[in-house]
Structures are given as C-alpha cells and as structure tokens.
Design an enzyme around this catalytic site. Structure first.
Site, PDB file in Angstrom:
ATOM      1  N   ASP A  96       0.821  -1.208   0.000  1.00 10.41           N
ATOM      2  CA  ASP A  96       0.000   0.000   0.000  1.00 10.41           C
ATOM      3  C   ASP A  96       0.859   1.262   0.000  1.00 10.41           C
ATOM      4  OD1 ASP A  96      -2.029   1.861   0.417  1.00 10.41           O
ATOM      5  OD2 ASP A  96      -1.947   1.595   2.596  1.00 10.41           O
ATOM      6  N   SER A  99       0.088   4.243   2.890  1.00  9.44           N
ATOM      7  CA  SER A  99       0.392   4.184   4.321  1.00  9.44           C
ATOM      8  C   SER A  99       1.815   3.651   4.451  1.00  9.44           C
ATOM      9  CB  SER A  99      -0.601   3.277   5.061  1.00  9.44           C
ATOM     10  OG  SER A  99      -0.448   1.925   4.657  1.00  9.44           O
ATOM     11  N   ASN A 101       3.105   1.649   7.493  1.00  5.85           N
ATOM     12  CA  ASN A 101       3.390   0.578   8.459  1.00  5.85           C
ATOM     13  C   ASN A 101       3.162  -0.807   7.873  1.00  5.85           C
ATOM     14  OD1 ASN A 101       2.703   3.033  10.261  1.00  5.85           O
ATOM     15  ND2 ASN A 101       3.596   1.547  11.681  1.00  5.85           N
ATOM     16  N   TRP A 103       1.726  -4.491   9.138  1.00  6.49           N
ATOM     17  CA  TRP A 103       1.093  -5.283  10.198  1.00  6.49           C
ATOM     18  C   TRP A 103       0.537  -6.583   9.642  1.00  6.49           C
ATOM     19  CZ3 TRP A 103      -3.972  -6.799   9.803  1.00  6.49           C
ATOM     20  CH2 TRP A 103      -4.822  -6.028   8.995  1.00  6.49           C
ATOM     21  N   TYR A 140      -7.300   3.366   8.938  1.00  4.13           N
ATOM     22  CA  TYR A 140      -7.275   3.493   7.492  1.00  4.13           C
ATOM     23  C   TYR A 140      -8.636   3.991   7.032  1.00  4.13           C
ATOM     24  CZ  TYR A 140      -3.225   0.412   7.914  1.00  4.13           C
ATOM     25  OH  TYR A 140      -2.021  -0.144   8.253  1.00  4.13           O
ATOM     26  N   ASP A 283      -2.060   5.809  -4.998  1.00  5.22           N
ATOM     27  CA  ASP A 283      -2.353   4.953  -3.855  1.00  5.22           C
ATOM     28  C   ASP A 283      -2.769   3.550  -4.294  1.00  5.22           C
ATOM     29  OD1 ASP A 283      -3.037   3.832  -1.480  1.00  5.22           O
ATOM     30  OD2 ASP A 283      -4.788   5.096  -1.114  1.00  5.22           O
ATOM     31  N   THR A 286      -5.961   1.723  -2.605  1.00  5.58           N
ATOM     32  CA  THR A 286      -7.339   2.144  -2.829  1.00  5.58           C
ATOM     33  C   THR A 286      -7.820   1.591  -4.172  1.00  5.58           C
ATOM     34  OG1 THR A 286      -7.271   4.091  -1.400  1.00  5.58           O
ATOM     35  CG2 THR A 286      -8.791   4.185  -3.254  1.00  5.58           C
TER      36      THR A 286
END
Ligand SMILES: *[C@@H]1O[C@H](CO)[C@@H](O)[C@H](O)[C@H]1NC(C)=O
Ligand SMILES: *[C@@H]1O[C@H](CO)[C@@H](O)[C@H](O)[C@H]1NC(C)=O
Ligand SMILES: *[C@@H]1O[C@H](CO)[C@@H](O)[C@H](O)[C@H]1NC(C)=O
Ligand SMILES: *[C@@H]1O[C@H](CO)[C@@H](O)[C@H](O)[C@H]1NC(C)=O
Length: 415
Positions: A96, A99, A101, A103, A140, A283, A286
């Site tokens: 992505d 963003s 991070n 996880w 998000y 992005d 999205t």
C-alpha cells in the site's frame, strides 16, 4: 427471492491522516434487473487460504532488484506474499503506497473474528524474533487495527530485511479486514506518515543495501482472470510492462506519494476544477479513483450513473452514517460503454486518458456483468484536502514508478 445479487468490496487503504476514519470498507450489493437469474453472491468472507499468492522469484533478475508477483481479486484487491520470522511464516499483504506501516494478525489476537480467517504470526515460532511490545493503533479509510510492535526478519520476494519493526495486530474490529483476501498491509509510503518510532520496510530495504536503485514500480493487471495479477519491482522497473516513456512529476509533500494534478477532463474538455491547482496521491491500496464530490458527480453524470443509482443498495449495518455521507460507489449499465466519455488527468504536461473500459469495474461475467463507476466521491477537508486519490483504476492503466531517490513519481501506459 429471485434477486440476482452480486457484491463488490472497494478498499480505501490510505492511512487516515487525511480524513477521519470511516466505519469500514465500502461494500455495495448490486441488484441485477433480470429477476430469474440464479443467485450468485461473490463470497467475501471465504477463507483467504485458498487464494494465497506465491511470492515467486525471477532467477534472471540481477542482484539489487526483485520482482514480487501479485494476485488480483476482482480488480479491486491486489496482494502478494511475504514471510516473517525464521523459518518464515507466510502472509499475504496489500502493498500500500498510501500508508507506511507493516502489520499482520498476531497469534495473540483472540477477540476479532478477522483473526480466525487469516493466518497469525507467532513470535514463539521464530528464532529471529525480538521483543518490543509498544502499543500501536492505525486507522485506514477502510477500518482500523491495534496491537503491539515486534521486530523480526521480513522476507519480501527474495529480499531479506533484518530487524524489521512491524505490528502484531491483536484487534481488527468490524468486518472490514475480515472480507479482505489479504492478511495484512505493507505500507510503502514515506516515513513521515509512519505510525510509531521506527523505520518502514522500504526505508530498511534501501538502508540495508538490498536494492541497487532506490525505486520501486507497480504494474497492476486489469484482467482479473489472468494468472498474473500484477507485479512490484523493488529496486527497478520491468520494461515488459509499459509502453513509451514515463512522465515524471515531483513529490510535493513527503508522506503520501503526493504530486500536482493540473486538470481533470471529460472527453478532452477541462472541468475547470484545477484552475487554482489540485493535489493527488498515487495509492495502490485504494481500489478506485476518489475525488471531490462536485467533480466526481459531474464525471459520474457524464458516464450515466444517475440513471441507475436507484438500483444500488448499501448494506447499512456495515456503513456508518458518515461514510454513507462521504462515500459512494455507483453502478452503471455496462451496455452503455460505447457512449461513455473518456476521462483524463493532466499530469506533468501530459494527458493520461482513461477510456470507459479502463475506468469501469466489472462485477460478474460478460453478458450478465454489472458495472461500477471507477470514480467515487470523497471530500478530504483542509489542510490536507481537497485531494485526489488515484487508486488501482488509474495505476492499472498507468505503470507507476515510485522514485524515492529523486522524489518523484512517473507514469507510462501499462502493457
Ligand atoms: C549475485 O550475488 C551473488 C552472491 O550474493 C553472486 O554469487 C552472484 O554472482 C551475483 N550475481 C550477479 C548477476 O551479480
Ligand atoms: C523516450 O525517451 C528517449 C530519450 O530519453 C527518446 O529517445 C525516445 O524517443 C522516447 N520514446 C518515446 C516513445 O517517446
Ligand atoms: C444507455 O443505453 C440505453 C439504450 O441502450 C439508452 O436508452 C440510454 O439513454 C443510455 N443511457 C445513457 C446515459 O447513455
Ligand atoms: C477516447 O480515447 C481513445 C484512446 O484512449 C480514443 O481512441 C478515442 O477516440 C477517445 N474517444 C473520445 C470520444 O474522445
């Protein structure tokens, strides 16, 4: 019942520095006109295990770059495999650019349904795990997660990143991420929007000397039936997947991959909306293209959305009032494709045209397909907004280079 239901899940995975988080992803059921067609619901909650991506390695790639293959689910979710720990525990993630991070679900996640339909990282099973434990929470556009930081080896394609911080998610409230084909998210945005005090995966790849050139590039296949859903090249560009030269524009603000958009045109005619300047981000997390309601409404009207808006049903229990108010996905009649206009974006002195075939998202098979407009209204308030989010609909059509070294993005027709 006799209704012919199909569903599509639209994700909005840029981190929500831009706007307040909504109650989840957008899921719209399209009700088909033909009443006696067999019911066929696209299951969005099936276990993701059956569609795990294979992180294949191209042995012909020179050192210093690596290709990660992606899977494409319905042209709205692109994800690839990563390994965390030693031996590697495998997860699928959305790569992505909205963003920063990383996880994945944690083995310590007990109370979120989502954790039971996705694989979970177990630190006990890893020889290279390093404890951190600091609490973390990320919102998000499509829901939020919380958990705690851990450190371990992360394998992306053939690249092995040592001591990478990531979040072990222990809560993934709601249904947003449950319906995702992916297990987690790997952010490729700038450090400036990183949540917490550590180094994003991409920065570590560069710092640990794993890539020769500090660039990565995306190719997203827009044919969901093809085996190869897309690819990301870390450290380079794959010339097989674009035509002509890239048009580059500078990053105007580090955080998202943000740049200036000069104009938005309908059939070559300016909407006049960007006379005083527009901003956009590229992005990959999205699904569609999102922009200010006023222009998107004009575009969708030109596409012919209004006529069919009545057929849309939103699942209200999954949408907060706010998200209903600020977001919308619009169905259109696929049969009208030939009469729909081209929509283009002027970037860096060049027009990037999207034809109807390129901006419509098809749900279902050819002659019974429903179509969704690739344009969705989303008003992001100042100071960050208004801003355009050029998601998979745009990036699928235009191969994108994220040039970290020169702080610019480049677009060329995808091939
Ligand atoms: C790539 O690196 C390996 C060692 O890490 C080396 O043996 C090999 O020759 C290198 N290949 C190229 C094409 O540089
Ligand atoms: C791409 O750029 C090179 C110079 O950098 C030029 O020689 C070539 O003609 C360009 N190709 C196209 C298709 O514009
Ligand atoms: C869509 O097509 C139908 C006939 O095929 C036509 O009557 C209708 O006006 C078209 N709508 C738009 C918005 O072009
Ligand atoms: C739309 O764009 C395509 C090329 O992408 C072009 O062939 C076609 O003529 C354009 N249609 C209109 C109405 O401008």
């Amino acid at each position: 019942m006799g209704h012919y239901h199909k569903a599509i899940t639209i994700f909005l995975i840029c981190s929500s520095f831009l706007y307040p988080p909504t109650n989840g992803y957008i899921k719209i059921k399209l009700k088909k006109l033909k009443p006696n067609h067999p019911s066929r619901v696209m299951s969005l909650t099936e276990s993701s295990h059956s569609v795990r991506a294979r992180g294949e390695i191209n042995p012909n790639e020179p050192n210093g770059s690596d290709i990660v293959l992606l899977k494409n689910f319905m042209d709205t979710q692109y994800y690839g495999e990563i390994g965390i720990g030693t031996p590697p525990q495998m997860f699928t993630v959305v790569y992505d650019t909205g963003s920063s991070n990383l996880w994945v679900p944690s083995s310590k996640c007990f109370f979120s349904m989502s954790c039971y339909v996705h694989p979970k990282y177990s630190s006990r099973m890893s020889k290279t795990y390093m404890r951190n434990g600091q609490y973390a929470e990320i919102s998000y556009g499509s829901g939020s997660i919380s958990g705690f930081f851990s450190k371990d080896t992360v394998k992306v394609g053939d690249l092995v990143i040592k001591e990478q911080e990531f979040i072990e998610a222990t809560t993934e409230p709601g249904v947003a991420f449950m319906s995702g084909k992916f297990d987690g998210i790997l952010g490729l945005g700038f450090k400036e929007i990183y949540v917490g005090n550590a180094t994003p995966v991409w920065d570590n790849m560069v710092q640990q000397g794993l890539v020769k050139d500090p660039v990565f590039s995306f190719w997203l296949n827009r044919d969901a039936n093809e085996e190869k859903g897309g690819e990301i090249v870390f450290g380079g560009v794959d010339p097989d997947h674009y035509k002509g030269n890239h048009t580059f524009v500078p990053i105007t603000q580090k955080g998202y991959w943000q740049f200036d958009l000069d104009d938005v045109l309908i059939n070559g005619k300016s909407t006049g909306y960007c006379q005083n300047g527009c901003s956009a981000i590229a992005d990959s997390g999205t699904s569609l293209i999102a922009g200010p309601t006023s222009v998107i409404t004009e575009i969708n009207k030109a596409i012919g959305v209004e006529t069919f808006a009545g057929q849309l049903q939103s699942k209200s229990e999954e949408l907060s009032d706010r998200s209903l108010g600020t977001m919308g996905v619009s169905g259109v009649d696929c049969a009208n494709v030939s009469s729909m206009p081209n929509i283009s974006f002027a970037i860096g002195g060049k027009e990037f045209v999207l034809s109807p075939h390129e901006y419509l998202v098809k749900v279902g098979e050819d002659d019974q397909a429903s179509c969704v407009s690739g344009f969705m209204p989303l008003d992001i308030p100042p100071p960050h907004g208004p801003i355009w989010i050029l998601g998979d609909v745009f990036m699928g059509c235009y191969h994108t280079i994220f040039d970290y070294g020169n702080l610019r993005v480049g677009f060329a027709k995808a091939a």
